[in-house]
Write a protein that holds these residues in place. Structure first.
Motif, mmCIF file in Angstrom:
data_model
loop_
_atom_site.group_PDB
_atom_site.id
_atom_site.type_symbol
_atom_site.label_atom_id
_atom_site.label_comp_id
_atom_site.label_asym_id
_atom_site.label_seq_id
_atom_site.Cartn_x
_atom_site.Cartn_y
_atom_site.Cartn_z
ATOM 1 N N THR A 36 30.773 72.924 -9.844
ATOM 2 C CA THR A 36 30.475 71.617 -9.250
ATOM 3 C C THR A 36 29.055 71.563 -8.699
ATOM 4 O O THR A 36 28.306 70.615 -8.952
ATOM 5 C CB THR A 36 31.477 71.308 -8.121
ATOM 6 N N GLN A 38 26.391 73.173 -9.505
ATOM 7 C CA GLN A 38 25.289 73.256 -10.463
ATOM 8 C C GLN A 38 24.867 71.877 -10.975
ATOM 9 O O GLN A 38 23.775 71.724 -11.513
ATOM 10 C CB GLN A 38 25.674 74.172 -11.640
ATOM 11 N N TRP A 39 25.716 70.855 -10.758
ATOM 12 C CA TRP A 39 25.341 69.509 -11.181
ATOM 13 C C TRP A 39 24.196 68.945 -10.344
ATOM 14 O O TRP A 39 23.575 67.944 -10.720
ATOM 15 C CB TRP A 39 26.548 68.574 -11.147
ATOM 16 N N THR A 42 21.686 70.239 -13.027
ATOM 17 C CA THR A 42 21.928 69.714 -14.373
ATOM 18 C C THR A 42 21.934 68.187 -14.375
ATOM 19 O O THR A 42 21.328 67.549 -15.240
ATOM 20 C CB THR A 42 23.259 70.241 -14.912
ATOM 21 N N GLY A 43 22.634 67.574 -13.406
ATOM 22 C CA GLY A 43 22.664 66.123 -13.319
ATOM 23 C C GLY A 43 21.275 65.550 -13.062
ATOM 24 O O GLY A 43 20.905 64.499 -13.601
ATOM 25 N N LEU A 92 24.974 64.527 -4.026
ATOM 26 C CA LEU A 92 24.743 64.405 -5.468
ATOM 27 C C LEU A 92 24.129 63.043 -5.797
ATOM 28 O O LEU A 92 23.191 62.963 -6.606
ATOM 29 C CB LEU A 92 26.055 64.596 -6.226
ATOM 30 N N TYR A 203 24.633 67.459 -22.031
ATOM 31 C CA TYR A 203 25.914 67.878 -21.456
ATOM 32 C C TYR A 203 26.626 68.848 -22.397
ATOM 33 O O TYR A 203 27.232 69.839 -21.955
ATOM 34 C CB TYR A 203 26.808 66.678 -21.169
ATOM 35 N N SER A 206 25.150 72.235 -22.010
ATOM 36 C CA SER A 206 25.548 72.826 -20.729
ATOM 37 C C SER A 206 27.007 73.274 -20.737
ATOM 38 O O SER A 206 27.359 74.330 -20.193
ATOM 39 C CB SER A 206 25.334 71.809 -19.596
ATOM 40 N N CYS A 392 16.448 71.334 -19.253
ATOM 41 C CA CYS A 392 17.913 71.391 -19.237
ATOM 42 C C CYS A 392 18.431 72.424 -20.229
ATOM 43 O O CYS A 392 19.307 73.233 -19.910
ATOM 44 C CB CYS A 392 18.480 70.018 -19.551
#
Length: 608
Positions: A36, A38-39, A42-43, A92, A203, A206, A392
């Motif tokens: 969770t 790591q978003w 990544t996000g 986030l 995504y 990932s 990414c």
């Protein structure tokens, strides 16, 4: 203005990895797991990549200064919300809000640099930009490691907010409007398609190492399909979100790919090395970060040097050399990883990360120099999107391969195998980069404009062409310009083939940058000779190819006058060499004056 653009590039990329070292305390405070948390990275990269194409619309629609201030304000507001976040969801959201700013800010900064840089200093200035974009994510890891030893993780967001405020104020005072403003329209469907496409592919990459192979595959397929529909739509609508014409230029595409491979190296190593040192060698976050610090700080110095080398010699040898050094020394790092000496590990990594300065900035400059002024801003958008994609993919592949090979084991041999696998990844991509570099410079040779009409150029072109030798000095060229009453001339190799083109404007821009008091050389006629003797002595030693345009636009002798008009207009140049055949000899020069005389003469005849 370039300093502000460089600060913006640093700020945008700095924030991409600034919270990475703080993942552990964030997980503890909000009771979330690693998949969770790591978003937050990544996000961030996904949203930034989605908003990069929008930047070109905004850049040409709004004045530069208020646009820049508004974009930095997004990042400042996101920092405040994140620092005060009561839950992980709010944190986030704040990070994704900041990511909008990053996606817009990086290409805006690059466009500002392109707009205000003289051609003879473009490599230097793009080298500075590249140094800042690679320094940002690397230095963020070091600085966050230092701050976390003395303060809670929320301090990171307050510090970034303070940096954002400084850049916002600098932009408000220093920037001027540099773009040709018009009223481009944002095509919402295109935006949604590119969002689905990039998110789907990134995504998928990932998720591939997280065990969700089926979902990752479906996500990639959806992403590719969305981008395919996006590309078709751009060719059919009146106001495309992104002009895809730069993709028709093979040299530009190869330059973008080389840039992405260099960035993939940086992002992959930035995540894998701290992971391995903390888990394999039991180092604390600060110690792992400081191991990377010397190479990171030296890269700041190396970036402008690499840019200067590109300005003077091009990247024909420096780019493949950079990839080679990356491959060799990261291999040595992989070997040193099995020993206990962290000092040796860190020392061997310095040349590897320094070599990225020979690759990233010069490759960006090479790619963008292949485009004309009309498409250069679209090229910047593509390069900036490539930056986010490379970040990414590099982060996901590096961490994913490391985790997959080590298989969650904590014994040293398993972790070392994972690290070796990540090293093998960047070695392979570096070797691919060497191949692409040679391919790029082969494709960047002189490209003549083909005929699309019937009116011959021979009636208006100047056939008594005065040329320079590639062995001449710049002072020799100035003597030729003066004796022949010309303002520029083609440069030929010893075999008679075209090597480049030098104009008096190229020389004057060099002098104004190097010797400010000789900015107007013609003031010598009235006694203004400050620095002139020194400048002329240097020009006597300076080879013409150092200042010349290497990738010269040419036109075939069988082309029409309409082709010549289009070539001169599109490239915003005064004259174009005429060749006989694709790589044939120079047989003439067509200039705007000849075309103007023809047009006026035809008008006078018609009205007589």
């Amino acid at each position: 203005m370039i300093a502000v653009a460089a600060a913006a590039a640093f700020l945008a990329t700095f924030n991409e990895t600034f919270l990475n070292v703080a993942f552990t305390p964030i997980m503890q405070d909000f009771n979330v797991d690693v998949n969770t948390v790591q978003w937050l990275t990544t996000g961030y990269l996904l949203v930034a990549a989605v908003f990069v194409p929008v930047s070109n619309i905004l850049y040409h629609r709004f004045p530069t200064r208020p646009l820049f201030v508004a974009v930095v304000a997004l990042m400042l507001l996101g920092s405040i919300v994140g620092a005060l976040a009561p839950s992980f969801g709010v944190l986030l959201f704040a990070r994704l809000f900041q990511a909008i700013g990053t996606g817009l800010l990086t290409p805006i900064g690059m466009n500002i640099t392109l707009a205000v840089s003289p051609r003879e200093k473009l490599g230097l200035n793009m080298g500075i930009m590249a140094a800042m974009t690679t320094l940002g994510p690397s230095l963020a890891i070091v600085l966050s490691g230092v701050l976390l030893t003395i303060a809670p993780w929320t301090t990171l967001l307050w510090v970034f907010g303070g940096l954002s405020l400084l850049v916002l104020l600098a932009g408000g005072f220093a920037l001027q409007t540099v773009a040709a403003l018009r009223r481009p329209v944002l095509d919402i469907i295109s935006f949604l398609l590119v969002a689905i496409g990039l998110v789907g592919i990134l995504y998928g990459v990932s998720a591939a190492f997280g065990g969700d192979t089926l979902y990752a595959g479906i996500s990639v397929v959806i992403g590719i399909a969305a981008l395919w529909i996006f590309a078709i739509r751009q060719q059919r609508i009146e106001h495309p979100l992104l002009n895809l014409s730069p993709f028709s230029n093979k040299s530009f595409v190869l330059g973008v790919l080389m840039t992405m491979l260099g960035l993939l190296f940086v992002f992959a190593m930035n995540v894998v090395i701290p992971l391995f040192l903390q888990s394999g060698h039991q180092m604390d976050p600060l110690g792992a970060s400081l191991t990377l610090a010397p190479g990171i700080l030296l890269t700041v110095i190396m970036g402008p040097i690499a840019g200067r080398l590109f300005d003077r010699h091009g990247g024909r040898w420096s780019i493949p050399l950079g990839f080679l050094i990356m491959a060799v020394f990261v291999t040595f790092v992989g070997i040193a990883a099995g020993y206990s000496s962290i000092l040796l590990f860190g020392v061997l990594y310095i040349p590897a990360v320094l070599a990225t300065a020979l690759v990233i900035g010069p490759s960006q400059t090479f790619a963008l120099s292949q485009l004309d002024r009309e498409t250069s801003s679209h090229g910047v958008t593509i390069v900036s999107t490539g930056f986010q994609i490379a970040g990414c993919v590099g982060t996901s592949l590096g961490a994913g391969i490391y985790g997959a090979v080590s298989a969650g084991n904590t014994d040293f041999d398993s972790l070392l195998s994972g690290f070796h696998s990540a090293v093998a990844l960047v070695v392979i991509t570096s070797l691919i980069g060497i191949f692409l570099a040679f391919l790029a410079y082969r494709s960047a040779k002189t490209t003549p404009v083909k005929s699309t009409g019937n009116n011959s150029l021979e009636s208006i072109m100047k056939t008594d062409v005065y040329t320079l030798s590639s062995d001449d000095s710049v002072l020799d060229a100035l003597k030729t310009f003066t004796e022949r009453s010309i303002s520029g001339a083609p440069i030929l190799h010893s075999d008679g083939s075209l090597a480049g083109f030098l104009s008096d404007g190229d020389v004057m821009r060099y002098l104004s940058a190097t010797y400010p008091s000789s900015a107007s050389i013609y003031s010598y006629a009235i006694g203004g000779n400050d620095d002139l003797d020194k400048a002329m002595s240097e020009l006597a030693e300076l080879n013409v190819m150092r200042l010349a345009t290497h990738d010269v636009l040419t036109i075939d002798v069988e082309s029409s006058i309409a082709d010549a008009i289009a070539a001169l207009s599109d490239a915003h140049i005064k004259k174009v060499p005429v060749l006989r055949g694709k790589n044939g000899p120079v047989v003439g020069i067509v200039n705007r004056s000849a075309i103007n005389r023809l047009a006026i003469g035809n008008y006078l005849k018609a009205t007589a």
